[in-house]
Design a protein around this motif. Structure first.
Motif, mmCIF file in Angstrom:
data_model
loop_
_atom_site.group_PDB
_atom_site.id
_atom_site.type_symbol
_atom_site.label_atom_id
_atom_site.label_comp_id
_atom_site.label_asym_id
_atom_site.label_seq_id
_atom_site.Cartn_x
_atom_site.Cartn_y
_atom_site.Cartn_z
ATOM 1 N N GLN A 511 -44.625 80.051 -42.053
ATOM 2 C CA GLN A 511 -43.197 80.238 -42.599
ATOM 3 C C GLN A 511 -42.902 80.830 -44.076
ATOM 4 O O GLN A 511 -43.813 79.524 -45.212
ATOM 5 C CB GLN A 511 -42.273 78.948 -42.459
ATOM 6 C CG GLN A 511 -40.543 79.819 -43.232
ATOM 7 C CD GLN A 511 -39.936 78.175 -42.695
ATOM 8 O OE1 GLN A 511 -39.791 77.260 -43.370
ATOM 9 N NE2 GLN A 511 -39.524 78.789 -41.146
ATOM 10 N N VAL A 512 -42.701 81.747 -44.761
ATOM 11 C CA VAL A 512 -42.059 81.704 -45.909
ATOM 12 C C VAL A 512 -40.641 81.996 -46.155
ATOM 13 O O VAL A 512 -40.112 83.005 -45.475
ATOM 14 C CB VAL A 512 -43.289 83.388 -45.963
ATOM 15 C CG1 VAL A 512 -42.669 83.538 -47.750
ATOM 16 C CG2 VAL A 512 -44.550 83.146 -46.178
ATOM 17 N N ALA A 513 -40.635 81.726 -47.608
ATOM 18 C CA ALA A 513 -39.157 81.567 -47.562
ATOM 19 C C ALA A 513 -38.739 81.771 -48.718
ATOM 20 O O ALA A 513 -39.189 81.136 -49.922
ATOM 21 C CB ALA A 513 -37.802 79.804 -47.431
ATOM 22 N N ASP A 514 -37.645 82.381 -49.483
ATOM 23 C CA ASP A 514 -37.314 82.921 -50.869
ATOM 24 C C ASP A 514 -35.454 83.186 -50.804
ATOM 25 O O ASP A 514 -35.087 82.639 -49.678
ATOM 26 C CB ASP A 514 -37.829 84.442 -51.087
ATOM 27 C CG ASP A 514 -36.982 85.303 -50.654
ATOM 28 O OD1 ASP A 514 -36.194 86.015 -50.183
ATOM 29 O OD2 ASP A 514 -37.214 86.449 -49.669
ATOM 30 N N ASN A 515 -35.310 82.665 -52.440
ATOM 31 C CA ASN A 515 -33.640 82.159 -52.768
ATOM 32 C C ASN A 515 -33.232 83.731 -52.979
ATOM 33 O O ASN A 515 -32.718 84.613 -54.199
ATOM 34 C CB ASN A 515 -33.523 81.365 -53.897
ATOM 35 C CG ASN A 515 -34.234 81.818 -54.619
ATOM 36 O OD1 ASN A 515 -35.732 82.036 -55.637
ATOM 37 N ND2 ASN A 515 -34.344 80.762 -56.237
ATOM 38 N N GLY A 516 -34.203 84.981 -52.402
ATOM 39 C CA GLY A 516 -33.816 85.968 -53.255
ATOM 40 C C GLY A 516 -32.162 86.751 -52.483
ATOM 41 O O GLY A 516 -31.867 85.923 -52.504
ATOM 42 N N ASN A 517 -32.065 88.183 -52.298
ATOM 43 C CA ASN A 517 -30.945 88.867 -52.665
ATOM 44 C C ASN A 517 -30.628 89.255 -51.320
ATOM 45 O O ASN A 517 -29.646 89.618 -50.772
ATOM 46 C CB ASN A 517 -31.209 89.877 -53.393
ATOM 47 C CG ASN A 517 -31.262 90.280 -54.922
ATOM 48 O OD1 ASN A 517 -31.125 89.497 -55.133
ATOM 49 N ND2 ASN A 517 -31.888 91.146 -55.279
ATOM 50 N N GLY A 518 -31.743 88.824 -50.384
ATOM 51 C CA GLY A 518 -30.991 89.306 -49.022
ATOM 52 C C GLY A 518 -32.018 90.151 -48.151
ATOM 53 O O GLY A 518 -31.805 91.081 -49.154
ATOM 54 N N ILE A 519 -31.792 90.001 -46.904
ATOM 55 C CA ILE A 519 -31.742 92.000 -46.374
ATOM 56 C C ILE A 519 -30.376 91.957 -45.624
ATOM 57 O O ILE A 519 -29.832 91.585 -45.099
ATOM 58 C CB ILE A 519 -33.243 91.728 -45.434
ATOM 59 C CG1 ILE A 519 -34.147 90.746 -45.963
ATOM 60 C CG2 ILE A 519 -33.538 93.472 -45.057
ATOM 61 C CD1 ILE A 519 -35.393 90.815 -45.431
ATOM 62 N N ALA A 520 -30.373 93.986 -46.554
ATOM 63 C CA ALA A 520 -28.920 94.341 -45.364
ATOM 64 C C ALA A 520 -29.325 94.106 -43.962
ATOM 65 O O ALA A 520 -30.594 94.252 -43.069
ATOM 66 C CB ALA A 520 -28.710 95.666 -45.896
ATOM 67 N N PRO A 521 -28.166 93.953 -43.010
ATOM 68 C CA PRO A 521 -28.025 93.660 -41.862
ATOM 69 C C PRO A 521 -28.707 94.946 -40.609
ATOM 70 O O PRO A 521 -29.574 94.798 -39.724
ATOM 71 C CB PRO A 521 -26.620 92.922 -41.529
ATOM 72 C CG PRO A 521 -26.013 92.018 -42.620
ATOM 73 C CD PRO A 521 -27.054 93.496 -44.018
ATOM 74 N N SER A 522 -28.598 96.171 -41.673
ATOM 75 C CA SER A 522 -28.801 97.416 -40.715
ATOM 76 C C SER A 522 -30.473 97.675 -40.453
ATOM 77 O O SER A 522 -31.078 98.256 -39.884
ATOM 78 C CB SER A 522 -27.783 98.255 -41.489
ATOM 79 O OG SER A 522 -28.740 98.482 -43.028
ATOM 80 N N ARG A 523 -30.784 96.903 -42.268
ATOM 81 C CA ARG A 523 -32.626 96.579 -42.116
ATOM 82 C C ARG A 523 -32.854 96.192 -41.218
ATOM 83 O O ARG A 523 -34.694 95.654 -40.513
ATOM 84 C CB ARG A 523 -33.201 96.894 -43.633
ATOM 85 C CG ARG A 523 -32.799 98.012 -44.079
ATOM 86 C CD ARG A 523 -33.194 98.437 -45.113
ATOM 87 N NE ARG A 523 -33.620 97.826 -45.774
ATOM 88 C CZ ARG A 523 -33.027 97.473 -47.336
ATOM 89 N NH1 ARG A 523 -31.947 98.523 -47.092
ATOM 90 N NH2 ARG A 523 -33.238 96.790 -48.090
ATOM 91 N N LEU A 524 -32.902 94.121 -40.912
ATOM 92 C CA LEU A 524 -33.103 93.607 -40.330
ATOM 93 C C LEU A 524 -33.800 93.688 -39.643
ATOM 94 O O LEU A 524 -34.970 92.743 -39.031
ATOM 95 C CB LEU A 524 -32.007 91.952 -41.042
ATOM 96 C CG LEU A 524 -32.571 90.408 -40.370
ATOM 97 C CD1 LEU A 524 -33.381 90.711 -41.322
ATOM 98 C CD2 LEU A 524 -31.600 90.116 -40.657
#
Length: 581
Positions: A511-524
């Motif tokens: 598992q690789v987790a980040d505290n970034g800006n996130g991914i848009a639901p349309s692309r996820l």
């Protein structure tokens, strides 16, 4: 006091001349770079003990009435007579250069010799000299850096030299029969001149180290040039034609007297001195090469006898033999020779080590290209073989920029780049590798990226399983690279990435987790299944990784994505496997 100062200045001059001669001796230069080994410490003790004894022998005799009695060699003095000398200078520098052990032992030797010169009334010089050597060595400990030689600056040396001589004055004051009277007479000239002598001694060593750093910077630049020019030939494999071209290139870019490349049993190319009997296609003629191949370790020789050439008229007097290996299997050697042994210094040895690593990688690249045409699982291998050219050029630019600012860091980055590409090549040839190999690949990548962007990322590893478990190459590296490239757009600090590897029943959870800006639901929902364009890429790496995982282990190992405005978590589960012993 003025006469004493002038005579002491002469004695300091003798020590400084010896120091200048010393840094031009190859043995001492080598000891500066290998001072932590026991043999090196013993040799440093012998060198500085001689300095201290010479200081005692060239001292200035002082009567109980403070009259100066000058002599060429002071082998002995009457009881209650004293000596003004530069012994403390020699002991202080011994501690600074060699550490507490070296300084302490040199102090004991110098103190015993001082007692032998006079009488047992001078017994206190033994503990005082030992204490001064140990204290100077403690200053040495605070001035060392990992993987880098850092000697105390000359200005710091003045302070240390002054303090050490003051300690000696305290012992004289309390234990000498003529204590206060003698200290009044000798303190100012001895403290001043020994402090200045320490400054000059360290300045000479610092000058040598600066020259070494400049030489390393130039050689690091040459290594980059060599790597670029030799790559096309090494990719063709190790043969007479490619070896000859490579030897000519190395000879042109370095100051070695001769360059040779061999297979495991015969000479492939030899350019330079000794080419009359080191002939291509002939059997190897040196025992040193055979030893390097048998042990798969670099071998260094500083004499004709150590090289062991079968030709009695061979002009080669020093050599470095570097085994070239592919997958820990020696396929040949790179040999660098000098006709004058004094020219072989630690700088050349480190250059040779770096070249050996890079050339082994280039040979591995050639072998990988040949093997990639033969493997049956061509689809998986072609996915693994993709290397980001932008990363390569960014890394080269980073190393080039670092060369003049910090040549040691540039050398470290160069080796990390070699490690990174060797891991890429390993991935081309293997479907699975150990977790420790994958972590080494990730560490090399992160070292290069964090040098480009210092303090931008904080990476944490949480490995809770056996490092011999197996997984597809690039699994973690691709996920980490994806986080660094896409998660933190517009953010320069506070960027955290957590890497977790843990055994869950019979599966390995990665598992690789980040505290970034996130991914848009349309692309996820499209990630890992198709190309997903963004301003920093196309999403091909995640798609390729997902295809490899599902191709090897089935749909249950497909990448799982979770993302919101607080960050992204990517997880995969693969069957738990361990490397067979």
């Amino acid at each position: 006091m003025l006469n004493l100062s002038l005579l002491m200045l002469e004695r300091v001059g003798i020590v400084i001349i010896l120091a200048f001669l010393l840094v031009n001796v190859r043995l001492f230069r080598r000891l500066l770079f290998h001072q932590n080994s026991f043999n090196a410490k013993v040799q440093l003790i012998l060198i500085f003990a001689v300095f201290a004894i010479v200081s005692n022998l060239t001292g200035i005799e002082i009567s109980p009435q403070n009259n100066l009695i000058s002599s060429v060699i002071l082998t002995g003095i009457p009881q209650n007579y004293s000596i003004a000398n530069t012994r403390i200078l020699a002991i202080t520098v011994a501690g600074i250069v060699g550490g507490p052990f070296v300084g302490g032992v040199v102090g004991v030797v110098a103190g015993i010799h001082r007692v032998i010169q006079g009488s047992m009334t001078a017994w206190f010089y033994i503990p005082s000299s030992a204490l001064i050597g140990i204290l100077a060595g403690l200053f040495f400990q605070s001035k060392t850096r990992k993987n880098r030689l850092v000697v105390m600056t000359p200005m710091q040396g003045i302070v240390v030299g002054l303090v050490m001589e003051l300690i000696q004055m305290v012992f004289i004051l309390f234990f000498s029969p003529t204590g206060w009277k003698l200290v009044q007479f000798i303190a100012v000239p001895m403290v001043t001149l020994n402090a200045v002598g320490t400054f000059i001694f360290l300045s000479i060593i610092q000058l040598f180290l600066n020259q070494e750093q400049e030489a390393r910077a130039m050689q690091t630049h040459d290594v980059l040039e060599l790597a670029d020019r030799t790559l096309p030939y090494f990719r063709a494999g190790l043969n007479v034609t490619s070896a000859t071209k490579v030897a000519e290139i190395i000879k042109r870019y370095t100051n070695f007297s001769a360059i040779s490349l061999t297979s495991t049993n015969q000479i492939l190319a030899h350019v330079g001195a000794g080419s009359d009997h080191h002939v291509p296609n002939n059997a190897m003629v040196t025992r040193l090469s055979e030893a390097a191949i048998d042990s798969n370790h670099i071998k260094i020789a500083h004499s004709r006898e150590e090289i062991g050439c079968s030709n009695p008229d061979c002009p080669l007097a020093a050599a470095i033999v570097i085994p070239l290996d592919v997958d820990n299997q020696v396929v040949g050697t790179l040999k660098m020779y000098y006709t004058d042994s004094y020219m072989l210094t630690p700088v050349e040895e480190q250059l040779a080590t770096g070249l050996g690593s890079i050339f082994s990688s280039q040979l591995a690249l050639g072998a990988a290209e040949i093997q990639s045409k033969l493997v049956k699982d061509a689809e998986i291998k072609s996915l693994q073989a993709q290397i980001n050219p932008h990363f390569f050029f960014n890394a080269i630019n980073t190393i080039s920029a670092m060369i003049r600012r910090d040549s040691e860091q540039a050398r470290t980055l160069l080796l990390q780049l070699s490690t990174y590409f060797r891991a890429n090549l390993m991935g081309v040839r293997q479907t699975e590798i150990t977790l420790s190999q994958e972590q080494e690949h990730v560490d090399a990548y992160l070292t290069l990226e964090q040098t480009r962007f210092p303090d931008k990322y904080e990476i944490n590893f949480d490995i809770q399983t056996n490092l011999k478990v197996k997984l597809p190459p690039f699994t973690i590296q691709v996920l980490v690279e994806n986080a660094l490239k896409h998660a933190f757009t517009g953010r320069k600090k506070g960027n955290h990435v957590q890497i977790t590897v843990v055994a869950v029943e019979q599966r390995l959870k990665i598992q690789v987790a980040d505290n970034g800006n996130g991914i848009a639901p349309s692309r996820l929902h499209r990630l890992g299944k198709e190309e997903v364009s963004s301003e920093h890429g196309s999403g091909t790496a995640l798609q390729n990784l997902n295809q490899r995982l599902t191709g090897i282990y089935g749909p249950a190992s497909a990448l799982e994505f979770k993302s919101d405005t607080n960050g992204t978590i990517i997880t995969t589960y693969i069957p738990l496997k361990e490397e067979l012993a």
